[in-house]
Write a protein that holds these residues in place. Structure first.
Motif, short mmCIF file in Angstrom:
data_model
loop_
_atom_site.label_atom_id
_atom_site.label_comp_id
_atom_site.label_asym_id
_atom_site.label_seq_id
_atom_site.Cartn_x
_atom_site.Cartn_y
_atom_site.Cartn_z
N UNK A 252 0.78 -1.23 0.00
CA UNK A 252 0.00 0.00 0.00
C UNK A 252 0.81 1.28 0.00
N UNK A 253 2.12 1.20 -0.26
CA UNK A 253 2.96 2.39 -0.28
C UNK A 253 3.20 2.84 -1.71
N UNK A 254 2.75 4.02 -2.04
CA UNK A 254 2.95 4.58 -3.38
C UNK A 254 4.26 5.35 -3.46
N UNK A 255 4.79 5.74 -2.33
CA UNK A 255 6.03 6.51 -2.27
C UNK A 255 7.14 5.64 -1.70
N UNK A 256 8.20 5.41 -2.48
CA UNK A 256 9.32 4.60 -2.00
C UNK A 256 10.03 5.24 -0.80
N UNK A 262 9.52 4.34 6.86
CA UNK A 262 8.66 3.59 7.77
C UNK A 262 9.29 2.25 8.13
N UNK A 263 9.83 1.56 7.14
CA UNK A 263 10.43 0.24 7.38
C UNK A 263 11.64 0.36 8.30
N UNK A 264 12.48 1.36 8.04
CA UNK A 264 13.68 1.52 8.86
C UNK A 264 13.32 1.94 10.28
N UNK A 265 12.32 2.80 10.42
CA UNK A 265 11.90 3.22 11.76
C UNK A 265 11.32 2.05 12.54
N UNK A 266 10.71 1.10 11.84
CA UNK A 266 10.08 -0.05 12.50
C UNK A 266 11.09 -1.14 12.84
N UNK A 270 17.23 -1.27 6.63
CA UNK A 270 16.62 -1.02 5.33
C UNK A 270 16.00 -2.33 4.84
N UNK A 271 15.05 -2.29 3.90
CA UNK A 271 14.46 -3.53 3.38
C UNK A 271 15.52 -4.49 2.82
N UNK A 272 16.51 -3.98 2.12
CA UNK A 272 17.54 -4.84 1.51
C UNK A 272 18.37 -5.53 2.58
N UNK A 273 18.75 -4.80 3.61
CA UNK A 273 19.54 -5.39 4.70
C UNK A 273 18.72 -6.43 5.44
N UNK A 274 17.44 -6.12 5.69
CA UNK A 274 16.56 -7.07 6.38
C UNK A 274 16.46 -8.36 5.58
N UNK A 275 16.29 -8.26 4.26
CA UNK A 275 16.19 -9.46 3.40
C UNK A 275 17.49 -10.27 3.46
N UNK A 276 18.62 -9.59 3.36
CA UNK A 276 19.90 -10.28 3.38
C UNK A 276 20.12 -11.00 4.70
N UNK A 277 19.78 -10.35 5.81
CA UNK A 277 19.95 -10.98 7.12
C UNK A 277 19.00 -12.17 7.30
#
Length: 280
Positions: A252-256, A262-266, A270-277
């Motif tokens: 539901x996010x239209x703005x990257x 939001x993802x980093x604050x939560x 970052x999304x890429x680092x979270x995926x890699x880990x």
């Protein structure tokens, strides 16, 4: 306030944590939270209302709650009442191997949206003996402790898998319009979700909708949606090869930039680092 992300110490030889036969009041309970580990929750004494995902259960002694990783939940003991429970938290990797048998309990719980079961007194005694053995194992420290802890956690999951299939799983009463609203949110996270839209569908005033939603769920309407979107984003990052942009849109996010912030604050990543880990 967003749902709290509960952290565990993953540096232990075996990544698990247990609170055994702990008595507390409602003031000691965490508000709405989630965590990366699976949880098994057993009620010993007292009554409470349990919220998980978009379901409510009135818990009684003997009830077991199966809580998969990354699902919003909380316990709400009755005012002034003491509540005694045990909780086992463990990293999902403890269940991975050559078979999906051990992971079925949590994956089917999430997929079928069935979380509460009840154990007979006989089965409660058997289950408590397994918890007691695991609790005793944590007080010892030799070269067998790690392996034995893993074996006992797997035995607990096997025991529950054998006895948590046919028990009634009815949810506690709540206004139908809240139930329908939660169901709608779950199925439309990729779209704009307006409070006024759901209030209109529920035939209630937006101000009343907002207040009753917060009172019932424990999170504001916007915080609940944000928490649900972050849970979905983490699942997609772990389990799909979709690009980060595709995942943002599915959540539901239209703005990257908004999604990244939001993802980093939560999560603190970052999304890429979270995926890699997660892959590691």
């Amino acid at each position: 306030m967003d749902a709290i992300v509960k952290e565990f110490d993953e540096s232990n030889v075996v990544p698990f944590h247990m609170t055994f036969h702990h008595t507390k009041t409602k003031y000691e309970e965490l508000p709405h939270h989630l965590h990366e580990w699976h949880e098994v929750f057993l009620v010993h004494k007292g009554k409470s209302r349990f919220f998980i995902d978009d379901l409510f259960y009135d818990l009684e002694p003997g009830d077991i709650v199966i809580i998969p990783s990354n699902v919003i939940h909380c316990t709400q003991p009755a005012d002034g009442a003491l509540f005694t429970s045990s909780a086992l938290f463990f990293c999902p990797s403890i269940l991975t191997g050559n078979s999906d048998v051990l992971t079925d309990l949590f994956s089917s719980s999430k997929l079928q949206r069935k979380h509460r079961y009840h154990l007979s007194e006989e089965k409660q005694s058997e289950f408590l003996e397994l918890l007691n053995k695991l609790n005793r194992e944590t007080s010892t420290s030799d070269r067998f402790t790690g392996e034995m802890s893993i074996i006992l956690i797997q035995a607990i999951v096997i025991f529950l898998s054998r006895h948590c299939h046919t028990t009634a799983n009815e949810t506690a009463g709540m206004p139908d319009w809240i139930h329908h609203s939660l169901h709608y949110i779950n199925n439309h996270l990729d779209e704009e979700i307006e409070l006024t839209q759901l209030a209109s569908a529920a035939c209630v005033h937006p101000a009343y909708f907002s207040k009753r939603f917060k009172t019932t769920i424990g999170l504001t309407f916007s915080d609940f949606i944000k928490s649900k979107r972050m849970i979905k984003a983490k699942e997609l990052l772990r389990n799909t090869s979709c690009s980060v942009q595709d995942i943002a849109e599915q959540c539901g996010y239209k703005s990257m930039p908004h999604f990244f912030r939001t993802f980093r604050a939560t999560t603190g990543k970052t999304p890429s680092v979270y995926r890699k880990m997660s892959l590691n």
